[in-house]
Each structure stands twice: as structure tokens, then as C-alpha cells.
Design a protein around this motif. Structure first.
Motif, PDB file in Angstrom:
ATOM      1  N   ARG A 100      49.683  41.577  87.147  1.00 24.74           N
ATOM      2  CA  ARG A 100      50.953  42.306  87.033  1.00 24.74           C
ATOM      3  C   ARG A 100      50.777  43.645  86.319  1.00 24.74           C
ATOM      4  NH1 ARG A 100      55.127  43.318  87.198  1.00 24.74           N
ATOM      5  NH2 ARG A 100      56.661  42.256  85.913  1.00 24.74           N
ATOM      6  N   PRO A 122      57.644  50.647  96.716  1.00 22.81           N
ATOM      7  CA  PRO A 122      56.864  49.406  96.690  1.00 22.81           C
ATOM      8  C   PRO A 122      55.844  49.347  97.826  1.00 22.81           C
ATOM      9  CG  PRO A 122      58.997  48.994  97.675  1.00 22.81           C
ATOM     10  CD  PRO A 122      59.028  50.421  97.198  1.00 22.81           C
ATOM     11  N   SER A 159      55.306  44.652  91.155  1.00 19.29           N
ATOM     12  CA  SER A 159      56.593  44.013  90.899  1.00 19.29           C
ATOM     13  C   SER A 159      56.463  42.513  91.166  1.00 19.29           C
ATOM     14  CB  SER A 159      57.660  44.601  91.821  1.00 19.29           C
ATOM     15  OG  SER A 159      57.389  44.256  93.173  1.00 19.29           O
ATOM     16  N   GLU A 160      57.450  41.755  90.730  1.00 19.56           N
ATOM     17  CA  GLU A 160      57.432  40.320  91.019  1.00 19.56           C
ATOM     18  C   GLU A 160      57.506  40.076  92.523  1.00 19.56           C
ATOM     19  OE1 GLU A 160      56.863  37.514  89.465  1.00 19.56           O
ATOM     20  OE2 GLU A 160      56.356  38.644  87.669  1.00 19.56           O
TER      21      GLU A 160
END
Length: 276
Positions: A106, A189, A119-120
Motif C-alpha cells: 500500500r 487510478p 488505493s484499497e
């Protein structure tokens, strides 16, 4: 007379036809059926593990130990248990391995490359991509994860390493197409399909380089050493002629590092001295 002439012409034609050579049979190419340890003759995408002794046909996220010591052991030799390397019974499960490395993955983009962290959602894409490609290629998903951690620390925006060829993506594969960092053009993302392509490039191969699947086939052994040999092949292209996984080109500690990642190494100091 006319009838005799016609009959003579017909007989002559039949005789000529009989005298002509028959056409040669046409060879129809036959695609060989892969067998255990069948040799790989060319690089290709869409690779699968054909060595049934090391192929994994069912993805099981609880396949292994639930806990392990975060420590490092330097392994040398040929990758066999007899030479001191870990047995598969010593490996963490995929769940345990992913969770043990989650925080490092992470935070790796910022810590290692000064880029936006995963990101998660991207972490979820990564996990799903590993399982999907593992199911398609029959490569143990723990080996895929270990190589991702080794090559990119799990950063989905990792830059390519460029030498004689470009090594992009999560697995720093051989000139693959998947990346979320195209020479500084960074995707944030990182889309799910791009993450999947990165994992596929490193596992199922690219047009110019083998993935882990073919590396396992080329390892040409039926025991756990196949995985450590495959790691060495992935890193350097071959195993040294003496069979020692710490000899040869590229990163001499590579196979030892992979063995340690599979058995729980996360943050402990690396004590491998083969590259010193």
C-alpha cells in the motif's frame, strides 16, 4: 471405323492418365499435445504450466501456513529440500502472504518511487488479477505474488526498468504492454484491466519474453526446486550450468529472496551476501 477411332482415343487417354504420377500427399501440420516437462521451443503469450507435477489447477487462498516468522535465511545450492531449501509445506497461504505484505504494498509507490500510493480499490484489483491469471496459467498464485513483491513491492504505478529491453509493470516483465507508468505518463487510478495485463505479462509471457509459466516448464524438475529454479530463470534467463541458483547472471540472491518471501519474509534484514 468412327466408333473404333473413338474407342482408341478413350483407351489412349485412360492409359495416359494411369501413367501420370499420383499427387504427393499434403502434410497437415499437427499441433503437439503438451506433456509433462515438454520442451518450450518459442516464446509466446498465453503460456500455461505443462509440467503436471508443479501445475496448480485449483486456486485456494488458504493453501499453506497461516503464520510464519518474519526472518531471512540465505539459501544456496540447487533449490532442493535436500540442499536446505524450504518445502512447500513451509510456505505461507496466499491469504496470509498477501495480508503480511499489504501495508508495504500500500505504501510502496510513495516510499520507493515518490508516486501516489495504491488505493484499497487498486489493492483489490491486484488480488483479483493474481487469482484470475493463476487460474488461467496453472502457476501457483503465491509464486506470482512473491515475484510482484520482489520486482515492484506491489506498486501499481512502478516505472519500467530499461536496459537492452524495457521491463515494465508489476512484475518488470520482458517488454510487456501492461503498465500504469508509461515513461512518466502515470495513471491514477490504475485501471483493473491494466493491472490484470501487468500480471498476465509476467505470468503468461509476452511476445518477446517468457512468463513464470514457461519458466516453470523450463525448470524441468518435479519437486519444489522447480519454483526456485523458475524464479532464477525469470530473473536471469537460465540456471547456471552447475545448478547453483546463486550462480550465473543478474541478481544472485533472487531465488533465495523468493524462497524467503514464500515463507514469511517481509521486513527482516536480508542477510544474503551473494551479490556483495
Amino acid at each position: 471405323m468412327f466408333l473404333q477411332t473413338i474407342l482408341f482415343a478413350i483407351c489412349a487417354l485412360v492409359g495416359l492418365t494411369a501413367a501420370l504420377p499420383l499427387p504427393m500427399p499434403v502434410d497437415v501440420p499437427v499441433t503437439p499435445t503438451p506433456t509433462k516437462n515438454s520442451p518450450i521451443t518459442k516464446r509466446a503469450t498465453g503460456e500455461t504450466v505443462t509440467n503436471t507435477a508443479v501445475a496448480v489447477y485449483t486456486v485456494d487462498n488458504s493453501d499453506g501456513l497461516s503464520t510464519a516468522s518474519d526472518s531471512y535465511t540465505m539459501y544456496t545450492g540447487d533449490g532442493t529440500v535436500a540442499d536446505g531449501w524450504p518445502a512447500m509445506d513451509d510456505w505461507l497461504s496466499f491469504d496470509a502472504m498477501f495480508e503480511a505484505n499489504r501495508e508495504n504494498m500500500r505504501s510502496s509507490c510513495e516510499n520507493d518511487f515518490d508516486l501516489a500510493n495504491n488505493s484499497e480499490e487498486e489493492m483489490g484489483y491486484l488480488r483479483a488479477a493474481i487469482d484470475k491469471i493463476a487460474a488461467e496459467t496453472y502457476v501457483d498464485h503465491r509464486l506470482i505474488l512473491a515475484v510482484i513483491i520482489q520486482e515492484s513491492a506491489g506498486c501499481v504505478r512502478v516505472p519500467a526498468t530499461v536496459g537492452s529491453v524495457s521491463n515494465p509493470g508489476l512484475m518488470q516483465d520482458h517488454d510487456g504492454t501492461g503498465t500504469c507508468n508509461n515513461d512518466g505518463d502515470v495513471n491514477t487510478p490504475c485501471p483493473a484491466e491494466e493491472i490484470e495485463q501487468m500480471v498476465s505479462d509476467g505470468t503468461a509471457g509476452t511476445a518477446t519474453g517468457d512468463g513464470l509459466a514457461n519458466c516453470l516448464n523450463e525448470a524441468d524438475t518435479d519437486d519444489v526446486s522447480a519454483f526456485y529454479r523458475a524464479a532464477r530463470i525469470y530473473n536471469s534467463g537460465s540456471v547456471a550450468s552447475d545448478g547453483d541458483l546463486g550462480s550465473g547472471d543478474a541478481t544472485h540472491c533472487y531465488a533465495s529472496d523468493i524462497a524467503n518471501r514464500l515463507t514469511g519474509w517481509v521486513d527482516a534484514t536480508c542477510t544474503c551476501t551473494l551479490d556483495d
